[in-house]
Design a protein around this motif. Structure first.
Motif: not given
Length: 153
Positions: A5-21
């Protein structure tokens, strides 16, 4: 194969950001225990729950896969970076990162509040008080239990 499990703050990097990249380095880990897991334990093909923290909807938001194992976190060498560490050098890097690839978003955010009430997850570091690690192991049984929560339980 292992699970994480990797924690992230979605304002910085979200699953949506990863989907786009589609693929991204997982940089900025500045905790020695989390770094050691990334360096010593995370392997190619391991699967990762992407967990949104410090936001309105806290919980598991998606799944990724490790596509590159530990290598120096070059942001630690850049004085302009938020992750700069003057004690880390290319010759003696203090921090590392891995690369992950988007697999999918979960059907819904799987809330921490729900996970805390599932007996099968009671031993998971995430649900225990005081655990602040941004990278943590997940057992295969915990992985399955969490994914069963996607459609409610």
């Amino acid at each position: 194969m292992a699970y994480w499990l990797f924690k992230t703050e979605p304002d910085t990097f979200s699953i949506e950001t990863l989907r786009e990249q589609q693929r991204s380095c997982w940089e900025g880990v500045r905790n020695y225990q989390a770094r050691n897991m990334m360096r010593d334990e995370i392997q190619l093909g391991d699967e990762v729950l992407i967990y949104h923290s410090s936001c309105k909807q806290i919980g598991v938001a998606g799944i990724a896969k490790v596509v590159k194992t530990a290598y120096p976190d070059h942001f630690a060498f850049d004085p302009e970076s938020d992750y700069y560490d003057p004690k880390s050098t290319p010759e003696n890097p203090r921090w590392i990162m891995v690369d992950i690839e988007f697999v999918r978003k979960t059907e819904r955010i799987i809330p921490l509040a729900v996970m805390k009430n599932i007996p099968e997850l009671a031993e998971m570091p995430l649900v225990k008080k005081g655990n602040r690690l941004s990278v943590m192991p997940v057992t295969e049984d915990q992985w399955r239990t969490i994914l069963e929560l996607e459609n409610g339980r």
